[in-house]
Design a protein around this motif. Structure first.
Motif, short mmCIF file in Angstrom:
data_model
loop_
_atom_site.label_atom_id
_atom_site.label_comp_id
_atom_site.label_asym_id
_atom_site.label_seq_id
_atom_site.Cartn_x
_atom_site.Cartn_y
_atom_site.Cartn_z
N ILE A 249 26.54 1.70 63.88
CA ILE A 249 25.49 2.21 64.77
C ILE A 249 24.15 1.58 64.42
CG2 ILE A 249 24.24 4.27 65.52
CD1 ILE A 249 26.77 5.88 64.87
N GLU A 250 23.85 1.50 63.13
CA GLU A 250 22.59 0.87 62.70
C GLU A 250 22.49 -0.56 63.20
OE1 GLU A 250 21.74 3.05 58.44
OE2 GLU A 250 22.97 1.26 58.48
N GLN A 251 23.57 -1.30 63.08
CA GLN A 251 23.57 -2.70 63.49
C GLN A 251 23.35 -2.83 65.00
OE1 GLN A 251 23.87 -5.61 61.44
NE2 GLN A 251 23.05 -6.34 63.38
N GLN A 252 23.96 -1.93 65.77
CA GLN A 252 23.80 -1.98 67.21
C GLN A 252 22.35 -1.67 67.62
OE1 GLN A 252 25.92 -3.18 69.21
NE2 GLN A 252 27.60 -3.33 67.74
N ILE A 253 21.73 -0.72 66.93
CA ILE A 253 20.32 -0.41 67.22
C ILE A 253 19.44 -1.60 66.88
CG2 ILE A 253 18.37 1.07 66.60
CD1 ILE A 253 20.38 3.33 66.14
N ALA A 254 19.70 -2.22 65.74
CA ALA A 254 18.93 -3.40 65.33
C ALA A 254 19.08 -4.52 66.36
CB ALA A 254 19.38 -3.87 63.95
N ILE B 172 15.61 -6.48 66.03
CA ILE B 172 14.94 -6.38 64.73
C ILE B 172 15.94 -6.74 63.65
CG2 ILE B 172 13.26 -4.67 65.47
CD1 ILE B 172 14.98 -2.50 64.27
N ALA B 173 15.42 -7.17 62.52
CA ALA B 173 16.29 -7.58 61.42
C ALA B 173 17.04 -6.37 60.87
CB ALA B 173 15.46 -8.22 60.30
N ILE C 2 4.84 -2.01 63.88
CA ILE C 2 4.29 -1.20 62.79
C ILE C 2 5.42 -0.64 61.92
CG2 ILE C 2 3.16 1.02 62.31
CD1 ILE C 2 1.18 0.38 64.49
N ALA C 3 6.50 -0.19 62.56
CA ALA C 3 7.60 0.41 61.82
C ALA C 3 8.43 -0.60 61.06
CB ALA C 3 8.51 1.20 62.78
N THR C 4 8.53 -1.82 61.56
CA THR C 4 9.48 -2.77 60.99
C THR C 4 8.86 -3.94 60.24
OG1 THR C 4 9.62 -3.98 63.09
CG2 THR C 4 11.21 -2.21 62.74
N THR C 5 7.54 -4.15 60.37
CA THR C 5 6.93 -5.29 59.68
C THR C 5 5.90 -4.87 58.63
OG1 THR C 5 5.16 -5.59 61.32
CG2 THR C 5 7.23 -6.74 61.72
N LEU C 6 5.37 -3.63 58.74
CA LEU C 6 4.38 -3.18 57.76
C LEU C 6 5.07 -2.38 56.66
CD1 LEU C 6 1.42 -2.00 60.01
CD2 LEU C 6 2.00 -4.31 59.24
N ASN D 176 11.41 5.56 56.73
CA ASN D 176 12.26 4.47 57.15
C ASN D 176 12.24 4.29 58.66
OD1 ASN D 176 13.75 3.83 54.48
ND2 ASN D 176 13.86 6.06 54.66
N SER D 177 12.66 3.09 59.09
CA SER D 177 12.60 2.76 60.50
C SER D 177 13.63 3.50 61.32
CB SER D 177 12.79 1.24 60.67
OG SER D 177 11.79 0.55 59.99
N VAL D 178 14.82 3.65 60.78
CA VAL D 178 15.88 4.31 61.52
C VAL D 178 16.60 5.27 60.60
CG1 VAL D 178 18.03 4.01 62.80
CG2 VAL D 178 16.20 2.34 63.06
#
Length: 377
Positions: free
Chosen positions: A14-19, A24-25, A347-351, A367-369
């Protein structure tokens, strides 16, 4: 809490599908954030369960698309119900956070007349429509325009103790400005130190409600106000506004250079008056083309969005009804919402997240997710 192998594998999927969906990485989807509620029973595809997906970025308008995508990609979970919530993290800054404010975003321009204030206001409402709790601060001490754009230039903030004040609430967005405190017919003839002191008071003496994002509409240029906001306020990041005109991008470049020197991340560039689209659908470029793209490439950032030359933006700003709220389904509003989603995602994924206690991290969404599996009968 620990997962069985099959449960852990499904969560990772699920995490991979959201990414993948948000491009996002994978490391931005932190498996350490996973919490399983009802882990006493096995995670089985055929069992009626609800999978709660907590995102660190606000993307409400794409939530239904994400749910459809997950169901298509994860056929074995077709019988499960997905629920999405938002828990924006506090990003790291040079100073401790302002009470109740998770992230402060400066909206800046190298020169005046490029639509910076209209961008600030519409970005604030676009973020709110995407599911965030938002405030806007008018930092243009000498020429505040946010009160006019919000339709309440005669309003004044309330105070219980004559020292701190409550922000004005406009359709769910908290706002404050020197324009609410000083007579609009009186010019603010202040030296730099007085202006910067007034700005700090507006930020720290306003009783902000819990905000995911506080948008700060800076004055044009690179003066005292900019240095104050960058050095004495916990600024998370900046957004640069320009037009494609060479002289505008040249001034915008100076603004980017200032934030880079002060080690403030620049999330990207918003290009106003990018093109004119006639009723026939053909686009023309009266103020040149490609200036913002070249500027973004020079500074390793991106163009967050290109807005057309449109009377609607100006008319609704003058009327005190931002186009994002007045015409939410319009093409221009959709561009603003796209910009808002990109800002929130970056903001959530790069900072880097603010270093919190474990209890605070859980509460504020470090965390982002974060995915929770909830067994329901």
């Amino acid at each position: 809490m620990f997962f069985s192998k099959s449960k852990q594998e499904r969560i990772h999927e699920i995490e991979q599908q959201i990414a993948d969906f948000y491009s996002i990485a994978t490391p931005c989807v932190n498996s350490d954030a996973i919490v399983a509620l009802g882990n006493r029973e096995k995670f089985e595809a055929g069992k009626k369960q609800t999978i709660e997906v907590s995102l660190g970025f606000t993307v409400k308008s794409t939530a239904s698309e994400l749910l459809d995508f997950l169901k298509q990609q994860l056929a074995q979970l077709a019988n499960c119900q997905f629920e999405i919530s938002y828990n924006v993290p506090i990003s790291e800054a040079k100073l401790p956070p302002v009470p109740n404010v998770k992230n402060i975003i400066a909206v800046s321009s190298g020169k005046g007349g490029v639509g910076k204030s209209a961008t600030s206001v519409n970005l604030a409402f676009a973020l709110q429509q995407e599911g965030a709790r938002v405030g806007i601060l008018d930092a243009d001490i000498y020429g505040p325009s946010v009160p006019i754009m919000l339709g309440n230039p005669k309003a004044h903030p309330d105070s219980e103790d004559q020292r701190t004040m409550f922000p004005l609430m406009v359709e769910g967005v908290a706002a404050n400005s020197i324009g609410y405190l000083v007579d609009s017919d009186s010019a603010a003839i202040w030296r730099g130190p007085m202006a910067t002191k007034a700005l700090k008071q507006l930020i720290y003496e306003t009783k902000w409600p819990l905000l995911d994002y506080l948008i700060v509409d800076l004055p044009p240029g690179t003066g005292d106000i900019h240095l104050t906001i960058s050095q004495q306020v916990p600024l998370s990041a900046a957004v640069i506004v320009t037009t494609p005109q060479t002289i505008a991008t040249a001034d915008a470049k100076k603004g980017i250079a200032m934030f880079e020197k002060l080690t403030i991340p620049v999330l990207g560039i918003v290009e106003n008056m990018s093109y004119f689209e006639c009723k026939c659908g053909e686009k023309s470029y009266p103020f040149s083309q490609g200036g913002s793209v070249a500027l973004a490439e020079q500074h390793s950032t991106e163009v967050l969005g290109e807005l057309p030359l449109s009377n609607l933006i100006r008319e609704h700003a003058d009327e005190g009804k931002p186009i994002v709220t007045a015409l939410p389904e319009s093409n221009v509003s959709q561009i603003y919402k796209s910009i808002a989603r990109k800002v929130s995602l970056k903001i959530a994924t790069t900072l880097r997240p603010h270093q919190l206690t474990r209890e605070q991290s859980s509460k504020d969404g470090k965390n982002s997710v974060n995915i929770q599996v909830v067994n329901k009968t």
